[in-house]
Design a protein around this motif. Structure first.
Motif, PDB file in Angstrom:
ATOM      1  N   CYS A 123       0.536  -1.369  -0.110  1.00  0.00           N
ATOM      2  CA  CYS A 123      -0.083  -0.207   0.067  1.00  0.00           C
ATOM      3  C   CYS A 123       1.026   1.192   0.069  1.00  0.00           C
ATOM      4  N   GLY A 124       1.881   1.169   0.495  1.00  0.00           N
ATOM      5  CA  GLY A 124       3.106   2.019   0.267  1.00  0.00           C
ATOM      6  C   GLY A 124       3.989   2.246  -0.509  1.00  0.00           C
ATOM      7  N   ALA A 125       3.993   1.710  -1.248  1.00  0.00           N
ATOM      8  CA  ALA A 125       5.197   1.857  -2.827  1.00  0.00           C
ATOM      9  C   ALA A 125       3.591   2.232  -3.351  1.00  0.00           C
ATOM     10  N   LEU A 126       2.336   1.721  -3.817  1.00  0.00           N
ATOM     11  CA  LEU A 126       1.344   2.333  -4.421  1.00  0.00           C
ATOM     12  C   LEU A 126       1.501   3.889  -4.012  1.00  0.00           C
ATOM     13  N   ALA A 127       0.999   4.464  -3.036  1.00  0.00           N
ATOM     14  CA  ALA A 127       0.823   5.457  -2.553  1.00  0.00           C
ATOM     15  C   ALA A 127       1.855   6.323  -2.999  1.00  0.00           C
ATOM     16  N   GLY A 128       3.378   5.554  -2.548  1.00  0.00           N
ATOM     17  CA  GLY A 128       4.365   6.376  -3.170  1.00  0.00           C
ATOM     18  C   GLY A 128       4.479   6.884  -5.160  1.00  0.00           C
ATOM     19  N   GLU A 129       4.214   6.175  -5.524  1.00  0.00           N
ATOM     20  CA  GLU A 129       4.223   5.773  -7.093  1.00  0.00           C
ATOM     21  C   GLU A 129       2.809   7.087  -7.268  1.00  0.00           C
ATOM     22  N   CYS A 130       1.580   7.450  -6.534  1.00  0.00           N
ATOM     23  CA  CYS A 130       0.749   8.047  -6.706  1.00  0.00           C
ATOM     24  C   CYS A 130       0.903  10.023  -6.809  1.00  0.00           C
ATOM     25  N   VAL A 131       2.091  10.057  -5.266  1.00  0.00           N
ATOM     26  CA  VAL A 131       2.561  10.870  -5.334  1.00  0.00           C
ATOM     27  C   VAL A 131       3.361  11.339  -6.072  1.00  0.00           C
ATOM     28  N   ILE A 132       4.289  10.040  -6.377  1.00  0.00           N
ATOM     29  CA  ILE A 132       5.063  10.629  -7.511  1.00  0.00           C
ATOM     30  C   ILE A 132       4.637  11.269  -8.725  1.00  0.00           C
ATOM     31  N   ALA A 133       3.882  10.589  -8.968  1.00  0.00           N
ATOM     32  CA  ALA A 133       3.132  10.447 -10.476  1.00  0.00           C
ATOM     33  C   ALA A 133       2.768  11.980 -10.663  1.00  0.00           C
ATOM     34  N   LYS A 134       1.537  12.684  -9.048  1.00  0.00           N
ATOM     35  CA  LYS A 134       0.904  13.844  -8.826  1.00  0.00           C
ATOM     36  C   LYS A 134       2.298  14.687  -8.918  1.00  0.00           C
ATOM     37  N   ILE A 135       3.475  14.464  -8.772  1.00  0.00           N
ATOM     38  CA  ILE A 135       4.329  15.579  -8.702  1.00  0.00           C
ATOM     39  C   ILE A 135       5.234  16.100 -10.939  1.00  0.00           C
ATOM     40  N   THR A 136       5.158  14.658 -11.181  1.00  0.00           N
ATOM     41  CA  THR A 136       6.075  14.727 -12.499  1.00  0.00           C
ATOM     42  C   THR A 136       5.479  14.470 -13.315  1.00  0.00           C
ATOM     43  N   ILE A 137       4.535  14.221 -13.423  1.00  0.00           N
ATOM     44  CA  ILE A 137       3.629  13.404 -14.147  1.00  0.00           C
ATOM     45  C   ILE A 137       2.336  15.168 -15.253  1.00  0.00           C
ATOM     46  N   PRO A 138       3.045  16.185 -16.177  1.00  0.00           N
ATOM     47  CA  PRO A 138       2.019  16.648 -16.462  1.00  0.00           C
ATOM     48  C   PRO A 138       0.308  16.891 -16.987  1.00  0.00           C
ATOM     49  N   GLY A 139      -0.066  17.652 -16.635  1.00  0.00           N
ATOM     50  CA  GLY A 139      -1.515  16.821 -16.892  1.00  0.00           C
ATOM     51  C   GLY A 139      -2.580  16.076 -16.748  1.00  0.00           C
ATOM     52  N   ILE A 140      -2.079  15.404 -15.172  1.00  0.00           N
ATOM     53  CA  ILE A 140      -2.777  14.386 -14.799  1.00  0.00           C
ATOM     54  C   ILE A 140      -3.137  14.894 -13.813  1.00  0.00           C
ATOM     55  N   ASN A 141      -4.161  13.949 -13.402  1.00  0.00           N
ATOM     56  CA  ASN A 141      -5.777  14.415 -12.781  1.00  0.00           C
ATOM     57  C   ASN A 141      -5.115  14.510 -10.984  1.00  0.00           C
ATOM     58  N   PRO A 142      -4.042  15.673 -10.408  1.00  0.00           N
ATOM     59  CA  PRO A 142      -3.951  14.951  -8.705  1.00  0.00           C
ATOM     60  C   PRO A 142      -5.499  14.437  -7.166  1.00  0.00           C
TER      61      PRO A 142
END
Length: 122
Positions: free
Chosen positions: A16-35
């Motif tokens: 669960c921690g790894a998946l949540a971390g992936e979400c946080v990283i995606a939110k920060i680094t991928i432009p155009g993603i819905n936070p």
């Protein structure tokens, strides 16, 4: 999954921690993603983790006095725990698969194409 309750709880927290971390990283680094979508996924992961950890701490509802022999008690107890942990494992894995699909669906189309191109090159 793990061989005892302590390791099982560690694995659940780790997944669960790894998946949540992936979400946080995606939110920060991928432009155009819905936070907001990723925030909902993170809350869903927290709920999944707390429910799974609660289900790990299960107790056998009968005492040895309810059985004619100790062997019958041990067999019934083993069968009960096997069914409980199999159910937990199946439901946890299904929920994780759903969350991963939701994470992939949150990606913008440009990022999905870039990911496909990177995979095609390998």
């Amino acid at each position: 999954m793990a061989s005892n309750k302590r390791l099982l709880k560690k694995e659940i927290r780790s997944i669960c921690g790894a998946l949540a971390g992936e979400c946080v990283i995606a939110k920060i680094t991928i432009p155009g993603i819905n936070p907001e979508t990723l925030n909902k996924i993170i809350y869903e992961l927290a709920d999944l983790q707390s429910n799974a950890l609660r289900r790990v701490s299960v107790e056998f509802p009968q005492s040895p006095k309810a059985f004619a022999t100790v062997k019958e008690y041990k067999d019934a107890r083993t069968k009960y725990f096997k069914a409980a942990f199999t159910s937990l494992k199946n439901e946890f894995n299904a929920h994780v698969e759903k969350i991963v699909k939701d994470m992939n669906a949150a990606l913008p189309a440009e990022q999905k194409e870039a990911n496909k191109q990177i995979l095609a090159e390998k």
